[in-house]
Design an enzyme around this catalytic site. Sequence first.
Site, short mmCIF file in Angstrom:
data_model
loop_
_atom_site.label_atom_id
_atom_site.label_comp_id
_atom_site.label_asym_id
_atom_site.label_seq_id
_atom_site.Cartn_x
_atom_site.Cartn_y
_atom_site.Cartn_z
N TRP A 92 -8.64 -5.03 43.65
CA TRP A 92 -9.69 -5.95 43.19
C TRP A 92 -10.61 -5.22 42.22
O TRP A 92 -11.02 -4.09 42.47
CB TRP A 92 -10.46 -6.46 44.40
N ASP A 144 -10.70 -3.90 53.73
CA ASP A 144 -11.26 -5.10 53.11
C ASP A 144 -10.52 -6.31 53.67
O ASP A 144 -9.33 -6.50 53.40
CB ASP A 144 -11.08 -5.01 51.59
N LYS A 168 -14.02 -17.41 51.83
CA LYS A 168 -12.77 -18.16 51.69
C LYS A 168 -12.47 -18.97 52.93
O LYS A 168 -12.26 -20.19 52.87
CB LYS A 168 -11.61 -17.21 51.40
#
Length: 413
Positions: A139, A223, A259
């Site tokens: 990311w 993560d 999310k």
Amino acid sequence: MPGISIFQDVPLVPTDHVFAVNQRYNDDTHPKKVNLGIGAYRNDEGKPMVLPVVAKTEKQLASSIEDGILNHEYLPIDGLESFTDAACKLALGPDSPAIVESRVCGAQAISGTGSLRLGMQFLRKFYASEVVYVSKPTWGNHKKMLLATGYKAENIKEYRYFDNGTNSLDFDGMCADLESAPEHSVILLHACAHNPTGIDPSQEQWKKIAEIMKGRSLFPLIDMAYQGFVTGDPDEDAWAARYFVSQGFEVFIAQSFAKNFGLYNERCGNLCAVTTDADTAHRIRSQLKAIIRPMWSNPPNHGARIVATVLNSTPLQTEWRDILKRMAGRILKCRKLLFNKLRELGTPGTWEHIVNQKGMFGYTGLSVKQVDFLEKTYHIYMLNSGRVNICGITESNVEYIANAIHEAVTTVV
């Protein structure tokens, strides 16, 4: 009239790539424009979605405020305890020995970014090594946060992850790089739905990764931004993180509820720290609070209250898990839609990676020139790496997208 600014020599920083792509999409007036860029879930109509269980909970919370039960007073520095406790249980499982033995502390943070930054700040100050490894690719914000935290650029390393030739995991390369990493290095891992590639190790591969990391005394910074978005089952998607804990690792897990709860702009996250004993967990919590105080002082309550209310209610959590399963199912359906259309068109190349990848993102293998062609010719927006948000694909636009990709692949070399 004002004179020359004392800041006249401040250099201009280009807009973040993800948000720049999104802005170009928003400015585009073409009727068939498609946004496959920014990582947010979309429904069958391609629209943002408020989870029904979240809307229901917000009404319940609003009633509690009207009745004087809730208010907008400051939260503690480390956040809403009912939220951080529930978040850690979601990450590790409610029956996790680490939780039962009070070897865990949770600190509420500003979504996944804040959770990672908080963990990085702690490790930068207290951990033995200043070397951090991230996957290649990873990311885009990971390296920026590490640099902002104070890690030196030469100490931010990469381990091989994506094989461009096969559009799959370079597992041998990953293992070799972990084997050669200096002892005690921090290894930033993606728990599931790897961003940007959508490629995750299998459970057997995770076991090998853990074995190597234990042998080299490497520290896992995990993560976990997409728990539940791979299989629809948050417990199954947390398998890797829970396996590391079961193997005796001390570990930091950065959680985001953007999310899986659709709480993007509420910035709701948690850093779950697992250690060896209750006293160490208590001392870690005190230091996390000391880091938080001069940064955001204390976190916002709205998103945390929503998550806490849902996760601490059996009926609401059951409803949330059902919705999550449907959302994950839709992502799988979108993958198959695009794959089938490309296969029907006979688009050159092997496209099985579209259905083999996991989570919200797909790494198409398209080149920068092909991505540029799609935007300028067909008003289809994606990152220049070829990463797409699978959720932006719908039954009504999949043929348009597939035809555009087919033309890009066949005409743009």
